[in-house]
Design an enzyme around this catalytic site. Structure first.
Site, PDB file in Angstrom:
ATOM      1  N   HIS A 160      -7.815  -0.223   1.000  1.00 56.54           N
ATOM      2  CA  HIS A 160      -6.855   0.348   1.935  1.00 56.54           C
ATOM      3  C   HIS A 160      -6.384  -0.783   2.846  1.00 56.54           C
ATOM      4  O   HIS A 160      -6.988  -1.858   2.885  1.00 56.54           O
ATOM      5  CB  HIS A 160      -7.507   1.455   2.755  1.00 56.54           C
ATOM      6  CG  HIS A 160      -7.659   2.740   2.018  1.00 56.54           C
ATOM      7  ND1 HIS A 160      -8.074   3.894   2.634  1.00 56.54           N
ATOM      8  CD2 HIS A 160      -7.436   3.070   0.722  1.00 56.54           C
ATOM      9  CE1 HIS A 160      -8.113   4.880   1.756  1.00 56.54           C
ATOM     10  NE2 HIS A 160      -7.736   4.403   0.589  1.00 56.54           N
ATOM     11  N   ASN A 207      -2.280  -1.993   1.961  1.00 56.25           N
ATOM     12  CA  ASN A 207      -2.935  -1.239   0.897  1.00 56.25           C
ATOM     13  C   ASN A 207      -2.680  -1.943  -0.431  1.00 56.25           C
ATOM     14  O   ASN A 207      -1.541  -2.234  -0.770  1.00 56.25           O
ATOM     15  CB  ASN A 207      -2.378   0.194   0.889  1.00 56.25           C
ATOM     16  CG  ASN A 207      -3.138   1.098  -0.047  1.00 56.25           C
ATOM     17  OD1 ASN A 207      -3.210   0.826  -1.239  1.00 56.25           O
ATOM     18  ND2 ASN A 207      -3.687   2.166   0.488  1.00 56.25           N
ATOM     19  N   ASP A 254      -4.864   8.245  -3.332  1.00 61.34           N
ATOM     20  CA  ASP A 254      -5.228   7.309  -2.251  1.00 61.34           C
ATOM     21  C   ASP A 254      -6.095   7.975  -1.186  1.00 61.34           C
ATOM     22  O   ASP A 254      -6.994   7.352  -0.648  1.00 61.34           O
ATOM     23  CB  ASP A 254      -3.973   6.712  -1.619  1.00 61.34           C
ATOM     24  CG  ASP A 254      -4.284   5.505  -0.761  1.00 61.34           C
ATOM     25  OD1 ASP A 254      -4.747   4.488  -1.320  1.00 61.34           O
ATOM     26  OD2 ASP A 254      -4.099   5.571   0.456  1.00 61.34           O
ATOM     27  N   CYS A 297     -12.197   3.662   6.208  1.00 65.19           N
ATOM     28  CA  CYS A 297     -11.757   2.621   7.140  1.00 65.19           C
ATOM     29  C   CYS A 297     -12.327   2.856   8.538  1.00 65.19           C
ATOM     30  O   CYS A 297     -12.674   1.909   9.239  1.00 65.19           O
ATOM     31  CB  CYS A 297     -10.236   2.554   7.158  1.00 65.19           C
ATOM     32  SG  CYS A 297      -9.562   2.118   5.521  1.00 65.19           S
ATOM     33  N   GLU A 330      -6.561  -1.328   6.057  1.00 63.64           N
ATOM     34  CA  GLU A 330      -7.534  -1.803   7.042  1.00 63.64           C
ATOM     35  C   GLU A 330      -8.640  -2.618   6.373  1.00 63.64           C
ATOM     36  O   GLU A 330      -9.065  -3.645   6.908  1.00 63.64           O
ATOM     37  CB  GLU A 330      -8.148  -0.620   7.802  1.00 63.64           C
ATOM     38  CG  GLU A 330      -7.141   0.214   8.548  1.00 63.64           C
ATOM     39  CD  GLU A 330      -6.513   1.339   7.728  1.00 63.64           C
ATOM     40  OE1 GLU A 330      -5.916   2.234   8.338  1.00 63.64           O
ATOM     41  OE2 GLU A 330      -6.613   1.334   6.475  1.00 63.64           O
ATOM     42  N   CYS A 336      -8.517   6.383   7.476  1.00 63.95           N
ATOM     43  CA  CYS A 336      -9.294   7.402   6.757  1.00 63.95           C
ATOM     44  C   CYS A 336     -10.781   7.274   7.104  1.00 63.95           C
ATOM     45  O   CYS A 336     -11.185   6.417   7.894  1.00 63.95           O
ATOM     46  CB  CYS A 336      -9.090   7.233   5.251  1.00 63.95           C
ATOM     47  SG  CYS A 336      -9.929   5.764   4.586  1.00 63.95           S
ATOM     48  N   SER A 355      -3.003   6.510  10.460  1.00 65.63           N
ATOM     49  CA  SER A 355      -4.339   6.859  10.953  1.00 65.63           C
ATOM     50  C   SER A 355      -5.401   6.488   9.919  1.00 65.63           C
ATOM     51  O   SER A 355      -5.294   6.865   8.752  1.00 65.63           O
ATOM     52  CB  SER A 355      -4.367   8.369  11.232  1.00 65.63           C
ATOM     53  OG  SER A 355      -5.610   8.784  11.731  1.00 65.63           O
TER      54      SER A 355
END
Length: 145
Positions: free
Chosen positions: A50, A39, A142, A82, A52, A79, A77
Site C-alpha cells: 500500500h 500503492n 486492495d 498501514c 504507506e 487501512c 485514510s
C-alpha cells in the site's frame, strides 16, 4: 494547498499512471520529506505495498526517536495494515487527504494517541471516486473485500 499533501498526490498520480491504484504517501520529519511512496500492489504483484507501506520501505531504517517526531501524509485514510505500521513505529501524527471513499481505523488510532487530521481534499476524493467507479474489482481486492 499543503505542500506535503501535494507531494502525496504526486505519488498517487505516479501510481495510477503506472497502472496501479491512486494512493500516495510521504513521511515528513522536521519539515523535510524523508520518504515517498505509492500503492504498488499491481505494479509489483505485492500483497502489502500500500502507499504507506511503500513510503516506509522507501524511507529505510530510522531510529525510534525519529519516527516519534514524524508525520505521515496519505491521500487516503490508512487501512488496518498501514495503521498497524503507524502504531508499531510510534508515528504520532497522520494527515489524511480524504476519508470519504474509504475510512480506516481512525478512531482506533486516535484511541492509541495518534493525532489524525482529515483534510477531505477534493482532488483526493475525485481521484479515488473515479478510480473506484472504473476499477471496482481491483479496488475491492486492495481493501480485502
Amino acid at each position: 494547498m499543503d505542500a506535503y499533501l501535494t507531494a502525496a498526490i504526486e505519488e498517487a498520480r505516479k501510481g495510477v499512471s503506472a497502472g496501479g491504484i491512486p494512493i500516495g504517501s510521504v513521511l515528513v520529519v522536521d519539515g523535510e520529506i524523508v520518504g515517498r511512496g505509492h500503492n504498488q500492489r499491481v505494479q509489483q504483484g505485492s500483497s502489502v505495498l500500500h502507499a504507506e507501506m511503500d513510503c516506509l520501505e522507501n524511507t529505510g531504517r530510522l531510529s525510534a526517536s525519529t519516527y516519534r517526531k514524524a508525520t505521515l501524509y496519505s491521500t487516503l485514510s490508512p487501512c488496518d495494515m498501514c495503521s498497524g505500521a503507524i502504531l508499531l513505529y510510534g508515528i504520532p501524527k497522520v494527515v489524511v487527504g480524504e476519508n470519504q471513499t474509504f475510512q480506516g481505523p481512525e478512531v482506533y488510532l486516535r484511541s492509541r494517541g495518534v493525532e489524525i487530521e482529515v483534510l477531505n481534499d477534493q482532488d483526493c476524493i475525485r481521484m479515488m471516486r473515479d478510480f473506484i467507479l472504473a476499477n471496482p474489482v481491483l479496488w475491492n481486492e486492495d481493501i480485502g473485500e
